[in-house]
Enzyme design. Sequence first.
Site, mmCIF file in Angstrom:
data_model
loop_
_atom_site.group_PDB
_atom_site.id
_atom_site.type_symbol
_atom_site.label_atom_id
_atom_site.label_comp_id
_atom_site.label_asym_id
_atom_site.label_seq_id
_atom_site.Cartn_x
_atom_site.Cartn_y
_atom_site.Cartn_z
ATOM 1 N N ARG A 138 1.977 -1.839 -4.546
ATOM 2 C CA ARG A 138 2.973 -1.313 -3.629
ATOM 3 C C ARG A 138 4.381 -1.680 -4.106
ATOM 4 O O ARG A 138 4.596 -2.783 -4.634
ATOM 5 C CB ARG A 138 2.716 -1.953 -2.254
ATOM 6 C CG ARG A 138 3.649 -1.540 -1.139
ATOM 7 C CD ARG A 138 3.439 -0.143 -0.739
ATOM 8 N NE ARG A 138 3.877 0.117 0.629
ATOM 9 C CZ ARG A 138 3.979 1.348 1.127
ATOM 10 N NH1 ARG A 138 3.681 2.397 0.379
ATOM 11 N NH2 ARG A 138 4.349 1.539 2.371
ATOM 12 N N THR A 193 1.869 11.705 -0.599
ATOM 13 C CA THR A 193 1.010 10.742 -1.247
ATOM 14 C C THR A 193 -0.107 11.511 -1.919
ATOM 15 O O THR A 193 -0.282 12.685 -1.663
ATOM 16 C CB THR A 193 0.470 9.801 -0.153
ATOM 17 O OG1 THR A 193 1.587 9.202 0.470
ATOM 18 C CG2 THR A 193 -0.465 8.753 -0.675
ATOM 19 N N ASP A 214 9.242 2.934 4.972
ATOM 20 C CA ASP A 214 8.003 2.421 5.571
ATOM 21 C C ASP A 214 8.201 1.044 6.210
ATOM 22 O O ASP A 214 7.325 0.540 6.906
ATOM 23 C CB ASP A 214 6.878 2.354 4.528
ATOM 24 C CG ASP A 214 6.118 3.675 4.439
ATOM 25 O OD1 ASP A 214 6.339 4.551 5.287
ATOM 26 O OD2 ASP A 214 5.295 3.829 3.515
ATOM 27 N N SER A 225 -0.086 2.751 5.196
ATOM 28 C CA SER A 225 -1.306 3.201 5.869
ATOM 29 C C SER A 225 -2.378 3.621 4.864
ATOM 30 O O SER A 225 -3.438 4.102 5.259
ATOM 31 C CB SER A 225 -1.006 4.415 6.760
ATOM 32 O OG SER A 225 -0.077 4.080 7.742
ATOM 33 N N GLY A 268 -1.282 11.455 3.644
ATOM 34 C CA GLY A 268 -1.059 11.938 5.012
ATOM 35 C C GLY A 268 -0.316 10.974 5.903
ATOM 36 O O GLY A 268 -0.374 11.085 7.126
ATOM 37 N N GLY A 269 0.390 9.989 5.308
ATOM 38 C CA GLY A 269 1.172 9.071 6.129
ATOM 39 C C GLY A 269 0.302 8.375 7.157
ATOM 40 O O GLY A 269 -0.768 7.846 6.832
HETATM 41 O O1 DON Z 1 2.331 4.038 2.555
HETATM 42 C C1 DON Z 1 2.307 4.855 3.455
HETATM 43 O O2 DON Z 1 1.626 4.735 4.446
HETATM 44 C C2 DON Z 1 3.139 6.116 3.320
HETATM 45 N N1 DON Z 1 4.246 5.866 2.450
HETATM 46 C C3 DON Z 1 2.262 7.209 2.830
HETATM 47 C C4 DON Z 1 2.977 8.512 2.669
HETATM 48 C C5 DON Z 1 2.090 9.679 2.625
HETATM 49 O O3 DON Z 1 0.910 9.583 2.744
HETATM 50 C C6 DON Z 1 2.771 10.987 2.494
HETATM 51 N N2 DON Z 1 1.808 12.037 2.373
HETATM 52 N N3 DON Z 1 1.613 12.937 3.016
#
Ligand code: DON
Length: 592
Positions: A127, A403, A445, A475, A495-496
């Site tokens: 990360r 992502t 985030d 996430s 998918g955040g």
């Molecule tokens: O780390 C995370 O939870 C977010 N930065 C993920 C972002 C993400 O999945 C965007 N995609 N749709």
Amino acid sequence: MQKTIIQTVSKGIKTSTLFAMALLCFSQANAQVEKDKNVKAFEFLSNSNSQDVRKAQEFKNGAVVSAHPEATAVGVEILKKGGNAVDATVAVKFALAVVYPNAGNIGGGGFLIYRSAKGELNSMDFREKAPALAQKDMYLDINGDPISEKSKEGHLAAGVPGTVSGMVELHKKYGKLKWAELVEPAYQLATKGFKITKQQANELNRLKSKFQQFNPLGTVFIKGEGEWKQGDLLVQTELANTMRLIRDKGRAGFYEGEVANYIVEEMKRGGGLISKEDLKNYKAAWRAPILGDYKGYKVITMPPTSSGGIALVQLLQSIAPYPISKWGHNSDSTTQVMVEAERRAYADRAKHLGDPDFWKVPQKELLEPAYNKSRMANLNWDKATPSTEIQAGEFAKKESEETTHFSVVDKEGNAVSLTTTINTSYGNYVVVKGAGFLLNNEMDDFSVKPGVANYFGLIGYEANAIAPNKRMLSSMTPTILEKDGKLSMVVGTPGGSTIITSVFQTIVNVIDFGMDMQEAVNAKKFHHQWLPDRVDVEPKALTPEVQQKLEAKGYTFYKRNSIGRVDAILVTKNGTYQTGADPRGDDTAGGW
Ligand code: DON
């Protein structure tokens, strides 16, 4: 154990002031987020393929499922050459950085779960980190209000990238083929170019003004004349040079020398914080995976700095006592129990989860089956539990949109589940001049202010406050399942905030509803994250009757074009690798 758990599920009026303040901040910030951002991000996740009904494929000797056909082909080629799952992972990761620039990345970070054919388990946290000069209030104005776009766009939104360190450490520990051989395909793709998909052409056209705003010196993502079209060749000469340096020098090819200079110059031009020291000091971390149990399956998943693994195991534990397979897939009772479990797990996420190097995460307590069972005790079958009545659990103090995910399995049965991101689609829109890659906007985030929603509508508090060198909470939920000591499933998704609930539903679709891997991926999904207090649903996820029944109990629904983009592999009873590539994107399965 019970003694250490003091659960405070307050009733309406007893709701703490903190919560009320959070709700106010949340609704103000979130109204804006939802209006102009959130929806767009997820529209990108759905494309023209979304109506196709894909069938599962099966392979005997190895499989790769990724977001782009070119990257999948690179991975399969490495497996055929005798590379193991880790070799294929490294090659796919770098290939995605070229052919899937919106998320693939060398300017971002991610997480992975590894399971060797012999059953060795490991997880890696690569990360991004806050730069050493980052400050808790860096995205607040003089009145203490968030300047919302600062953490989302431009140079100041970037965390120190972790991808190259992650791949180097992974390869060092488990790789078989030579490093240079694994980076070479990405170098070739950047040098010779690749044909962009329709979805990519649309995205690049849509974001032209953003690229112009943040790249005054120009970038390959801006087409000179006219619009991008499907099939246009995208050649990335500067990125090719960066890939060459990484191929030939490994870690030093990115974190030192020419590329490090380019990053720091870019930061100076645009007012960002990443320094040479930040780059030199970045190191990916091996961490013990989270282990859980669900109906005889061992769940091997991501520990903090991601919230994904803990929340996933909490969700599975919360629903385990209920006969959902009898109730049926997305029936009213199944949906209700899953939504109520999600509401509670996300409330815990907001308060308790953050970078474990900076915050004591009550991991053991949150993963206690008795705790999660007790959280569900106030489920009211007649009525939705308002989120205002749900707080994070309290524990006694101890002394002491974009992502991408891919899954790989090789001939021997070694497996990697990897999710990676620069956060939202095309990250902070800054393409490092000279080095040709996009930087992340992962700083968003963090919880920029207690109770203020981030891009994905998630709120957080002290556990996820900004601090120098701290990792922001994620996430991402790369996960592997084992059954009777053998590999069973490799799964994950972008998918955040919906990552956790999409992985949750995919697992349940296979274990409880007997779907094959592709069916489980295709199946329409829903999502609840405590705040905002609503159930997000894909079209046709619920029948009109089910939705009406739940509305009558007080649930509110919010239509989303698509939720998640799961890429997964299931080991069948006869030992073949059955793939699930999400039709919501250009995702492709391959194998041999
Ligand atoms: O780390 C995370 O939870 C977010 N930065 C993920 C972002 C993400 O999945 C965007 N995609 N749709």
